[in-house]
Structure formats: C-alpha cells, structure tokens
Write a protein that holds these residues in place. Sequence first.
Motif, short mmCIF file in Angstrom:
data_model
loop_
_atom_site.label_atom_id
_atom_site.label_comp_id
_atom_site.label_asym_id
_atom_site.label_seq_id
_atom_site.Cartn_x
_atom_site.Cartn_y
_atom_site.Cartn_z
N GLU A 74 79.60 15.71 -17.72
CA GLU A 74 80.18 14.38 -17.80
C GLU A 74 80.36 14.04 -19.27
O GLU A 74 79.38 13.84 -19.98
N HIS A 89 84.17 7.84 -18.14
CA HIS A 89 83.40 9.08 -18.05
C HIS A 89 84.24 10.16 -17.41
O HIS A 89 84.73 10.00 -16.30
N GLU A 120 85.63 8.23 -14.21
CA GLU A 120 85.11 6.89 -13.92
C GLU A 120 85.70 5.92 -14.93
O GLU A 120 85.66 6.18 -16.13
N ARG A 180 71.41 8.45 -19.62
CA ARG A 180 72.63 7.66 -19.82
C ARG A 180 73.07 7.65 -21.28
O ARG A 180 74.13 7.14 -21.60
MG MG Z 1 78.79 8.49 -14.42
#
Ligand code: MG
Length: 725
Positions: A475, A348, A221, A463
């Motif tokens: 991730e 990411h 990402e 997050r």
């Molecule tokens: Mg993500």
Amino acid sequence: MSATTGHGVINAVKNWRNTEKHYMPIDVREMFSSAVFTMDAMRQRLSKPVYRSLLATIERGQTLDATIADTVALAMKEWAMEHGATHYTHWFQPLTGGTAEKHDSFITPNYGGGVIAEFSGKELIQGEPDASSFPSGGLRATFEARGYTAWDPTSPAFIITHSNGATLCIPTAFASWTGDALDNKIPLLRSIDALNKQILRALPLFGITNVTRAVATLGCEQEYFLIDEEFYYRRPDLYLSGRSLFGAKPPRGQELEDNYFGSIPERVLAYMSDVEHQLYALGVPVKTRHNEVAPSQYEIAPIFEHANIAADHQQLTMSVLRNTARKYGMVCLLHEKPFAGVNGSGKHLNWSMSTDTGMNLLEPGNTPNENMVFLFFCAAVIKAVHKHQDLLRISVASAANDHRLGANEAPPAIMSIFLGSQLTDVFTQIQKGTHRKSKSAGIMELGTTVLPNLRRDAGDRNRTSPFAFTGNKFEFRAVGSSQSVSFPAATLNTIVTEAIDELATQLEKALKGKKKLHDAIYSIIKDVMDTHGKVIFNEDGYSDDWQKEAKKRGLLNMKTTMDCIDMLGSKHNKALFSKYAVLNERELLAREEVMYDQYFKTINIEAETTERVAQTILLPASLQYVGELTANAESLDDIGMSSNAITTLLKKVIVLTDELSAALEHLRSMNEELGGEQVHEKAHHMHDNVIPAMYAVRLACDRLERIIPEKYWQLPNYREMLWIK
Ligand code: MG
Ligand code: ADP
C-alpha cells in the motif's frame, strides 16, 4: 448579514432536506456496468471474428487490427445511441493530472437537408485535439500544436449522462505528432507491458509455465472533504486554490477521535450512495465508504482491478465525487490539505502483481518462508523501493502534497517499507541463515463464549509507513488525494520491473550452476537484505527518532517538492525509464519541466489570492474594529470615563493589524518578482520567498481572527466549515 446569520450558517444548515424521493431499492447486478460498452455488449453486437480479434488486443495485448475499426465503431455508436448518447468524446489524461474531453456530435448532414448519425472507425481510433493548450514540458512548440488521441481498446468506453443528454466517452492516449507521450496513460500502459515481460521471464524459473499474461493490480482508496457550498463560495481561497489559505484552528478539531469510522450523517450518506450508484453504472467496483479522521472527511474505495482500468476508474471516481456534491448543496474538496491543523487527504495506492491464471504474486500464504514465488517477488519490491526512493518520492511530489509529506503528518517523506513482524522475521532469518518456522497467526479468544474466536493476523498494521505490506499487496500511502495515480503506478511498475529483471538474471545464473531453487532463492534474499534491508522499518514513522535513524541508514529524506524534482531527469532515472521503454529522455525531462511549472503556478495563485483576500477582506475587517473601538473610547472620554478593556483590546488589534500590514507589503513585493526567467527559478522563488511571505500574512490574519468580532470577519471560519453539515 447579521451576527446571528453570519457566514451563511443558517443557509448552510437549511441547504439540504431529504424531501425528494423515497428510496427505491436498486439491483446492483442490473445496474453495474449499465453505462459501459462491456465485453458482453461487444460480443452481442460484433461478428465472431471481429470480437475475437478485439479480444486478442484487450486480453493479450496484441496490436489492434485497424481493419475492424469501422465495424466496432458502428456497434459502439448504436449501443451509445440506444443509451441516449448524442455526442462522443475522446477522453484522455493530459499532464495536468486530470482528464480532458472535447465533444463531437454524431450528426452528419445528408443530401436531403436532414442529418444522419455517423461514427467511423477513424473517428474511433484517432482524434486530433489542439495540443497547444495542454502542458507539454517543451515536448512541442506552440507552432507544432498537433497532438493525437489514440483509442485504448483495453479500457471500455462508457456513457456520461447529464440532465439534458449523454456523451459516449472513449478512453484514449494522448501523444504529440512526434509520437511522444503527452499524457499519463501511455507511460502506464508501457510500464504494464514491461512488467508483464519480466514476470513472464521469471515465472518459468519456478516451473510455472502456464501463464500467458501478468499485470499490475491497483486498488485506490480516496479521501475527501465535503463542506457546505454556502461556505465554499464565500471563500475565494477555497474556490481559487482548493484550500483554505486562512483560518484559525477551531476549538474542536479531531481531538476526540470520534470521527474515524463514526456514524455517517444522513446528508453525506445520501450523497455517497448517489456517487456509488453512478459509479456502479460506470462499472467502477466501489466497495468501502467511511468517515475519516478529520471532521467532514470521508473515504471511498473500490475493489482492485487491472492497473490501467483502475487508473481510469480512479479519474472517474474523482469526477463523480466532485460533480455529485452540488446536488446535495455541498462541495467536495479533493485537495491534499484543505484545512490546516486537521488531517489532510491522501490516496492509498494498493498495488500487486497478478497473472491470468489467477495468481497473486505477493500472496505469502501460511508459510511464506517456503513460498519461493512470494519471496522472490517480495524481495524485488524491497530492492526496487530502496534503490529508487528518489523516484517514488518524486512520483507523489506536488505543492499540495508538501503539506502532508514534509509536515508532521501521514506519512513522512522518507520512503521506507513496513513489512510487519512475521515477514521481517522470515526475511531476517533467511538473511542470517537461521531458518526456523515462520511466526504463525494463531487464534484469539475474547473471554466470553457468545463471541466467536478470531483469527489473529501474523503482522500488525502500521498507519505511519508510506509503503506498507498489508497482507497480500503493498500500500503506497504517500500519493496525494487530488493526484492522478498513473504516474506513481507507472513508476512502481517500472522500478519493480528492473528489480525482477536483475533478480531473474541472478536466479538464472544460479540455476544454471546447478543450485537448487530453494537455495538459489535464499541466497538472493540474503543479498537483497544485505544491500537493501535498511529500507525496512516497522516502527513509528512520525517520530523524531526515525528522522535521525533514517539519516544513519542513508535513506533519502526529501521534504519538499523543490528538494526532489530536479532528480527526476538524473542519469540513472533516464537510463531506467528508457531501458524499459516507459519514457524516453525527452518525455522524462518534459515531466520534470511540467512539475516545476505546476508547482510555480500553484503557489503563485495561492500567493496572489492570499494578497487579495487579506488586503480587501481581512485588513478592512481589522480596521473596522479599530474604528469601532476608537469611537467607543472617544465616547467614554466625552463623559469623563475610560475602559481598560477597550484600550487593551485596541492596542492588541493595532499591533496585529500593523503586523498584517507589514507582512502584506512584504508578500506584495515577493509577488511582484518572479525570481528569474526559467520556470525552475520561478519555482524556487515561490518556495524560498513567497511561501514564507504568504505564511506570515496568514499567521497575522489567524491571530486577528481570534479577536475580531465575527460580524466583521467575512470569511466563514473553520468551526463553521468543518462542523456544520
Ligand atoms: Mg488503507
Ligand atoms: P485497508 O487494508 O487499507 O484497510 P482494504 O483491505 O479494504 O483496506 O483494501 C484496500 C484496497 O486494497 C482495496 O481497494 C482492495 O481492493 C485493494 N487490494 C486488495 N488486494 C489487492 C491486490 N492484490 N492488488 C491491488 N489491490 C488490492
């Protein structure tokens, strides 16, 4: 420039109008990979034996048969020329983190005085750019400038088109004439091989024997900012260093939380679609687009692919993002922290391992506690991340990324793993020997019959974690937005390779000792959790408590690049990378050297830019205002009046201007020194002395910016850059 049109605001607003064309629906299926020399194109153009031989290299990693090179080159050239290409280039990834290309045309003169188009197997397989101008970290002396590019047949060639032509780009690796890797692709490819080997060794222990190849998969990402070019080119700090070195926080930043997933402005959406169409043609499977948290910040994400191809595609994505923005009167900023006070940008890295039989080794399924394959490979990741926190941290270290990782923003510099409640539960129960059923997902009702019932995921999202399990992949969120993903991915592959290797050895022993698979895996999990479980952290990674707690747990917390890069070449890292043949000692130390060098140069450029802009643009603005106020005071005095407003303001401006002038003097003296001869010393001088000096100048300027009339302040401000689109 008058007050109302200051900083090109009006130009910026007018820069883009959708006057051009009306939207013509596109057929993605037709467009996708239309600029790529795909397997299909190869099959159509190559004889069966040649195609099969090439396939063996691409799909099974067999050594390339050099005798087929001429045939492939011919087919590739014809395909490329049919697509308008006049030139070809070996496209490679030097240690700058970007890509490099040198174009050669296909033409060769013939006897009749004309030319013919030619492209030989040798030209396809090997190139020889002058390596002396690329960072090598001492891997080659300038007098040994030779460097070679070598065709990577596993990543397809593609065509880049511009308004007056097109170039065939051939993905290549880049090495010195001694064979040392001078690029980011070689270690990535080596790490994929190493991982493949250990996975193929481990799977049969689970009775899985039909796998012939396993790879790392990556989905990256990408976050970025878009600002109007009118502003960009009025800001030397932006175009020289990629980030704003000055700028007071605007009255409105991201406080209203209305930007994330907000509706995308027409101009930006048109840009995004243009980017996507180009990427489709290049075979990059882009999938997601949305507004990000900060104003004028956005994200693009593809569907995951084989790590080597994903890394190439990531480079292409960055390059298309940058190149396309100008068409829309904008500039795309990929810097990790273009604007202080609002979120920075990351990349990411979604990572997993999969087999040629279609298994995702990190897929937990509905009952992870009974999924031995998943438990084993997930445990390997936990072990790897805990054992090699230093390497993971280093793999994302840069001067630019320090603004994110070291500061109070996503994610912290402590490398911990978010596993989620369900899996943490599974792993801790196994550790404690209290196996119950794993928490299940369940159904969620929304309280009205018109809405469907939703499946609830077993774990929440988090997050704030730098390394999070998100359903069936990890991730890695600490990667910087402008960074090449190759080194972080190679690092991840290598550390997990080692963990699989060690756990497989343990498992083999246990199975030989007639232990049942289930029991053997459970005792391995217990071991891993006992030793490495402290790396798991599911709470708020931004809190101060975590900083303290992490310290108690003995986790590393290396806030800045200077705190960590000298560990890259440590004994255990040398041993790790050479054991799995990913980087030899020279190559590893060279990377450490390059990181120091890049750090030094980055800060050095920022510091000199700060000095120049403050001295020639901002200090004069302040003095101009001092002049104006003084003149006003004198005029009033002439008619026997005085103004408190003027004297108060004048005093304030003078105090701040003196502060600026003093800070500037100090910065100048710091800039004149280098801190030593060695690049390490220079880098540390930058970190210890130059950054604080630069910051003091900025602080004075940002305070002045709040009170100096905008007509004097020549730099477009944050309000304008972030909000006018
Ligand atoms: Mg993500
Ligand atoms: P997020 O979870 O961050 O909201 P998505 O679910 O859309 O976002 O996935 C993010 C990225 O993860 C995408 O690029 C997706 O293709 C990638 N991804 C999904 N599965 C895998 C996998 N097995 N290996 C690597 N990347 C994956």
